[in-house]
Write a protein that holds these residues in place. Structure first.
Motif, PDB file in Angstrom:
ATOM      1  N   LEU A  91      26.475  24.576  34.501  1.00  0.00           N
ATOM      2  CA  LEU A  91      26.727  23.286  35.137  1.00  0.00           C
ATOM      3  C   LEU A  91      27.195  22.231  34.140  1.00  0.00           C
ATOM      4  O   LEU A  91      27.170  21.033  34.442  1.00  0.00           O
ATOM      5  CB  LEU A  91      25.473  22.822  35.881  1.00  0.00           C
ATOM      6  N   ARG A  92      27.632  22.672  32.979  1.00  0.00           N
ATOM      7  CA  ARG A  92      28.270  21.795  31.983  1.00  0.00           C
ATOM      8  C   ARG A  92      27.370  20.641  31.533  1.00  0.00           C
ATOM      9  O   ARG A  92      27.822  19.508  31.351  1.00  0.00           O
ATOM     10  CB  ARG A  92      29.579  21.215  32.545  1.00  0.00           C
ATOM     11  N   VAL A  93      26.090  20.924  31.397  1.00  0.00           N
ATOM     12  CA  VAL A  93      25.160  19.904  30.909  1.00  0.00           C
ATOM     13  C   VAL A  93      24.684  20.319  29.525  1.00  0.00           C
ATOM     14  O   VAL A  93      24.443  21.507  29.267  1.00  0.00           O
ATOM     15  CB  VAL A  93      23.967  19.733  31.871  1.00  0.00           C
ATOM     16  N   LYS A  94      24.543  19.351  28.642  1.00  0.00           N
ATOM     17  CA  LYS A  94      24.113  19.629  27.278  1.00  0.00           C
ATOM     18  C   LYS A  94      22.695  20.190  27.279  1.00  0.00           C
ATOM     19  O   LYS A  94      21.786  19.573  27.863  1.00  0.00           O
ATOM     20  CB  LYS A  94      24.175  18.357  26.439  1.00  0.00           C
ATOM     21  N   PRO A  95      22.462  21.326  26.623  1.00  0.00           N
ATOM     22  CA  PRO A  95      21.123  21.925  26.623  1.00  0.00           C
ATOM     23  C   PRO A  95      20.187  21.240  25.639  1.00  0.00           C
ATOM     24  O   PRO A  95      19.796  21.799  24.611  1.00  0.00           O
ATOM     25  CB  PRO A  95      21.398  23.381  26.228  1.00  0.00           C
ATOM     26  N   ARG A  96      19.795  20.038  25.991  1.00  0.00           N
ATOM     27  CA  ARG A  96      18.889  19.303  25.108  1.00  0.00           C
ATOM     28  C   ARG A  96      17.981  18.411  25.946  1.00  0.00           C
ATOM     29  O   ARG A  96      18.452  17.671  26.802  1.00  0.00           O
ATOM     30  CB  ARG A  96      19.672  18.445  24.114  1.00  0.00           C
ATOM     31  N   VAL A  97      16.699  18.509  25.695  1.00  0.00           N
ATOM     32  CA  VAL A  97      15.711  17.668  26.354  1.00  0.00           C
ATOM     33  C   VAL A  97      15.005  16.865  25.268  1.00  0.00           C
ATOM     34  O   VAL A  97      14.373  17.449  24.379  1.00  0.00           O
ATOM     35  CB  VAL A  97      14.687  18.529  27.136  1.00  0.00           C
ATOM     36  N   LYS A  98      15.134  15.550  25.325  1.00  0.00           N
ATOM     37  CA  LYS A  98      14.522  14.714  24.300  1.00  0.00           C
ATOM     38  C   LYS A  98      13.004  14.936  24.283  1.00  0.00           C
ATOM     39  O   LYS A  98      12.335  14.793  25.297  1.00  0.00           O
ATOM     40  CB  LYS A  98      14.827  13.241  24.578  1.00  0.00           C
ATOM     41  N   GLY A  99      12.509  15.303  23.130  1.00  0.00           N
ATOM     42  CA  GLY A  99      11.086  15.610  23.025  1.00  0.00           C
ATOM     43  C   GLY A  99      10.752  17.042  23.397  1.00  0.00           C
ATOM     44  O   GLY A  99       9.625  17.486  23.227  1.00  0.00           O
ATOM     45  N   GLY A 100      11.760  17.753  23.955  1.00  0.00           N
ATOM     46  CA  GLY A 100      11.573  19.157  24.301  1.00  0.00           C
ATOM     47  C   GLY A 100      10.620  19.374  25.469  1.00  0.00           C
ATOM     48  O   GLY A 100      10.172  18.433  26.128  1.00  0.00           O
ATOM     49  N   GLY A 101      10.332  20.649  25.720  1.00  0.00           N
ATOM     50  CA  GLY A 101       9.436  20.983  26.810  1.00  0.00           C
ATOM     51  C   GLY A 101       8.048  20.400  26.614  1.00  0.00           C
ATOM     52  O   GLY A 101       7.357  20.095  27.589  1.00  0.00           O
ATOM     53  N   ARG A 102       7.659  20.205  25.363  1.00  0.00           N
ATOM     54  CA  ARG A 102       6.326  19.658  25.083  1.00  0.00           C
ATOM     55  C   ARG A 102       6.171  18.254  25.667  1.00  0.00           C
ATOM     56  O   ARG A 102       5.147  17.926  26.262  1.00  0.00           O
ATOM     57  CB  ARG A 102       6.105  19.628  23.573  1.00  0.00           C
ATOM     58  N   GLN A 121      32.374  35.324  36.342  1.00  0.00           N
ATOM     59  CA  GLN A 121      33.312  34.214  36.170  1.00  0.00           C
ATOM     60  C   GLN A 121      32.605  32.846  36.190  1.00  0.00           C
ATOM     61  O   GLN A 121      33.155  31.851  35.725  1.00  0.00           O
ATOM     62  CB  GLN A 121      34.358  34.253  37.283  1.00  0.00           C
ATOM     63  N   MET A 122      31.391  32.815  36.718  1.00  0.00           N
ATOM     64  CA  MET A 122      30.666  31.537  36.747  1.00  0.00           C
ATOM     65  C   MET A 122      30.477  30.973  35.351  1.00  0.00           C
ATOM     66  O   MET A 122      30.586  29.763  35.137  1.00  0.00           O
ATOM     67  CB  MET A 122      29.300  31.726  37.412  1.00  0.00           C
ATOM     68  N   ALA A 123      30.190  31.851  34.389  1.00  0.00           N
ATOM     69  CA  ALA A 123      29.975  31.380  33.018  1.00  0.00           C
ATOM     70  C   ALA A 123      31.293  31.006  32.339  1.00  0.00           C
ATOM     71  O   ALA A 123      31.309  30.211  31.401  1.00  0.00           O
ATOM     72  CB  ALA A 123      29.257  32.455  32.214  1.00  0.00           C
ATOM     73  N   VAL A 124      32.384  31.571  32.809  1.00  0.00           N
ATOM     74  CA  VAL A 124      33.695  31.230  32.258  1.00  0.00           C
ATOM     75  C   VAL A 124      34.171  29.898  32.827  1.00  0.00           C
ATOM     76  O   VAL A 124      34.597  28.996  32.097  1.00  0.00           O
ATOM     77  CB  VAL A 124      34.711  32.351  32.578  1.00  0.00           C
ATOM     78  N   ARG A 125      34.068  29.761  34.138  1.00  0.00           N
ATOM     79  CA  ARG A 125      34.534  28.548  34.815  1.00  0.00           C
ATOM     80  C   ARG A 125      33.496  27.441  34.797  1.00  0.00           C
ATOM     81  O   ARG A 125      33.811  26.296  35.115  1.00  0.00           O
ATOM     82  CB  ARG A 125      34.917  28.887  36.242  1.00  0.00           C
ATOM     83  N   ARG A 126      32.252  27.823  34.500  1.00  0.00           N
ATOM     84  CA  ARG A 126      31.140  26.881  34.444  1.00  0.00           C
ATOM     85  C   ARG A 126      31.019  26.100  35.751  1.00  0.00           C
ATOM     86  O   ARG A 126      30.997  24.859  35.789  1.00  0.00           O
ATOM     87  CB  ARG A 126      31.269  25.968  33.228  1.00  0.00           C
ATOM     88  N   ALA A 127      30.922  26.861  36.817  1.00  0.00           N
ATOM     89  CA  ALA A 127      30.823  26.283  38.157  1.00  0.00           C
ATOM     90  C   ALA A 127      30.263  27.331  39.110  1.00  0.00           C
ATOM     91  O   ALA A 127      30.355  28.535  38.846  1.00  0.00           O
ATOM     92  CB  ALA A 127      32.204  25.830  38.626  1.00  0.00           C
ATOM     93  N   PRO A 128      29.677  26.890  40.238  1.00  0.00           N
ATOM     94  CA  PRO A 128      29.210  27.843  41.254  1.00  0.00           C
ATOM     95  C   PRO A 128      30.387  28.560  41.913  1.00  0.00           C
ATOM     96  O   PRO A 128      31.491  28.010  42.006  1.00  0.00           O
ATOM     97  CB  PRO A 128      28.485  26.941  42.270  1.00  0.00           C
ATOM     98  N   VAL A 129      30.137  29.756  42.420  1.00  0.00           N
ATOM     99  CA  VAL A 129      31.197  30.536  43.075  1.00  0.00           C
ATOM    100  C   VAL A 129      31.827  29.787  44.248  1.00  0.00           C
ATOM    101  O   VAL A 129      33.058  29.714  44.357  1.00  0.00           O
ATOM    102  CB  VAL A 129      30.663  31.914  43.528  1.00  0.00           C
ATOM    103  N   PRO A 130      31.028  29.173  45.158  1.00  0.00           N
ATOM    104  CA  PRO A 130      31.674  28.493  46.296  1.00  0.00           C
ATOM    105  C   PRO A 130      32.532  27.301  45.876  1.00  0.00           C
ATOM    106  O   PRO A 130      33.350  26.826  46.671  1.00  0.00           O
ATOM    107  CB  PRO A 130      30.476  28.025  47.141  1.00  0.00           C
TER     108      PRO A 130
END
Length: 260
Positions: A48-59, A214-223
């Protein structure tokens, strides 16, 4: 708010692709939708093209030092928000274990956003862990991708038995056949016979198709990128089945103790 979780003890069964596609379809239908990526691999976050970062992390999330809604990100799709994962989620079991009533912590964390969303979908990593136990206690419906093989059927039985052992409220378990290749005799036999032997298996079958990759290539849901494809229609039918008793219905988050 109704909470779904895509979950299977077994990995590689199409769990994350299901979470992303169903979340998109819920939002497209007009439901205010949140997808919470709980897997440290952050595959749904990436798609979904979102940066994989959570401030402070899961903790920070688990301990409440960062409010859940403060970590939520918008996506490219109207009505669909994402709570991203990052690699710190690999320690979430440890963080949950340090809280009171650790198997109900995620349920409690969702409580402040229950008026902001109609649908929440939790994408959970495989295996039985404290995170997955939290997911099972937080969700109204567990959506279980099931590849039609003997070992996958065994994991469904293990999950069903585990949920049946809960005291009090139990989530609905809705399995569906995933990554089905009808050229394989075993796949055909299990798809044709298992629904008569096990309750709660959806009639929709998700075929094994390269569009999922292709979802990981296009970075979008199939529909979103192949709306007229057979696979898109299959996911639409699946969402119609698992949400049949009323997406958008008010406040269906499992009841919480007032102290939790």
């Amino acid at each position: 708010m109704r909470v779904f979780a895509t979950y299977n003890i077994k990995g590689g069964v199409g769990k994350t692709s299901t979470a992303v596609n169903l979340s998109y379809l819920a939002a497209r239908a007009g439901a205010r939708t949140l997808l919470w990526d709980l897997d440290p691999q952050a595959a749904a976050t990436y798609m979904l093209r979102v940066k994989p970062r959570v401030k402070g992390g899961g903790r920070a999330l688990v301990r409440g030092s960062r409010p859940l809604d403060d970590a939520i990100k918008a996506t490219d799709f109207d009505g669909l928000d994402l709570l991203p994962a990052d690699f710190s989620y690999r320690n979430m079991d440890i963080e949950l274990d340090g809280t009171k009533k650790p198997v109900r912590r995620i349920r409690r964390l969702l409580r402040p956003v229950r008026d902001e969303y109609d649908v929440v979908i939790l994408d959970c990593p495989p295996s039985i862990s404290l995170v997955s136990e939290n997911v099972l206690h937080a969700a109204n419906t567990i959506v279980v991708p099931l590849i039609p093989t003997t070992l996958s059927v065994r994991t469904l039985d293990q999950l069903t038995s585990f949920v049946d052992g809960f005291d009090g409220r139990r989530p609905e378990v809705r399995a569906f056949f995933s990554m089905v290749d009808r050229r394989k005799r075993l796949h055909r036999e299990i798809v044709e016979t298992l629904p008569a032997e096990r309750p709660g298996i959806a009639t929709t079958v998700i075929p094994a198709m390269s569009l999922v990759e292709q979802m990981a290539v296009r970075r979008a849901p199939v529909p979103a990128f192949a709306p007229r494809s057979r696979l898109a229609h299959s996911y639409e039918n699946l969402w119609a089945e698992v949400s049949a008793d009323g997406v958008g219905a008010p406040a269906r988050l499992p009841a919480l103790d007032k102290t939790h």
